[in-house]
Motif scaffolding. Structure first.
Motif, short mmCIF file in Angstrom:
data_model
loop_
_atom_site.label_atom_id
_atom_site.label_comp_id
_atom_site.label_asym_id
_atom_site.label_seq_id
_atom_site.Cartn_x
_atom_site.Cartn_y
_atom_site.Cartn_z
N LEU A 105 6.44 2.10 -9.72
CA LEU A 105 5.15 2.54 -9.17
C LEU A 105 4.68 3.82 -9.96
N ALA A 199 3.22 -0.43 -4.00
CA ALA A 199 1.98 -1.21 -4.35
C ALA A 199 2.49 -2.85 -4.37
N ARG A 200 1.69 -3.65 -4.48
CA ARG A 200 2.02 -5.02 -4.50
C ARG A 200 1.37 -5.50 -6.08
N GLN A 201 2.29 -6.18 -6.66
CA GLN A 201 1.94 -6.19 -8.21
C GLN A 201 2.51 -7.84 -8.72
N ARG A 229 -2.20 -5.27 -9.65
CA ARG A 229 -1.80 -4.37 -8.90
C ARG A 229 -2.69 -3.83 -7.84
N ALA A 231 -2.56 -0.65 -5.17
CA ALA A 231 -1.80 0.65 -4.74
C ALA A 231 -2.01 1.10 -3.53
#
Length: 261
Positions: A105, A199-201, A229, A231
């Protein structure tokens, strides 16, 4: 010609004159690959800078004590990666180094600056727009509600690396275009007291459209890396949703994998 097992050879009369190459002729690793790897390392670490001329293949083979086909193969592998370019009547020239970004991140601006890449930003769009379904879901706002959209072109050494599109809640912070062109988005978030936590990415790849290719100085259909992404801050609130594209010829994600036990 260098002797078998020559582990260090200086090259003079070019930007390579301060470099030493460990070319082990007793190794099963091909000499062209050894040379290519060491030239690539010199470019990545700034020992060979964009614009430096390496000379032609005959000069290089003489200086390095290698056959011309070996040098040609090493150079071609770096030309294929976009690190070198052959110029008729001039010789081989360093174009740029590939950006290798750790998968964590962090912001692209911070990573480029840390790597000594001298990032610059051109803001193409900074306005408020109605949130699409995807953006609304990512940021936890009502569909059609107002969000801030940022479109930026990020470059190093005067060459574009990525096109960044980010959406943020409008009440998050004031994002002036001048500030966005002088530093990174995540730095501005941190300066506003927003603590990024997770975060999801999603990372993918596809071919560039004609418009994207023109923007990134690539050919239509060139390979692009993609990233989406969302965040979150330390309270779990979504603070940014980004959809980015990167030139695969100049950019790579770098991460470590661990065995689960």
């Amino acid at each position: 010609m260098a002797k078998t097992g020559d582990r260090s050879r200086a090259v003079s009369g070019s930007p390579l004159d301060s470099l030493h190459f460990a070319l082990d002729r007793a190794s099963p690793v091909p000499l062209y690959y050894q040379l290519a790897q060491q030239l690539e390392s010199a470019i990545e670490h700034g020992a060979l800078a964009p614009g430096n001329l390496l000379g032609n293949e005959i000069d290089l083979s003489t200086r390095l004590g290698l056959s011309r086909p070996t040098v040609r193969q090493a150079i071609q592998s770096l030309v294929d990666k976009g690190l070198l370019v052959r110029r008729r009547g001039v010789g081989t020239q360093v174009v740029h180094s590939q950006v290798k970004r750790p998968l964590e991140l962090s912001s692209l601006y911070d990573d480029l600056e840390t790597a000594g890449q001298g990032p610059t930003t051109h803001v193409l769009r900074n306005e408020r727009v109605p949130a699409s379904a995807d953006v609304a879901a990512a940021l936890g706002v009502a569909e059609g509600g107002e969000v801030t959209v940022l479109e930026r072109l990020r470059a190093t050494h005067g060459q574009p690396v990525a096109f960044l599109c980010n959406y943020l809640p409008t009440d998050l912070l004031d994002l002036g275009t001048e500030r966005l062109e002088s530093t990174g988005l995540y730095r501005l978030l941190r300066a506003a007291g927003i603590t990024l936590h997770s975060a999801r990415q999603t990372i993918g790849a596809r071919s560039a459209t004609a418009e994207e290719a023109a923007l990134l100085a690539e050919k239509a259909g060139a390979a692009l890396l993609t990233m989406q992404r969302t965040a979150y801050d330390d309270t779990g609130r979504p603070v940014e949703y980004g959809t980015h594209i990167y030139r695969a010829s100049r950019y790579a994600f770098d991460f470590q994998l661990l065995v689960r036990v």
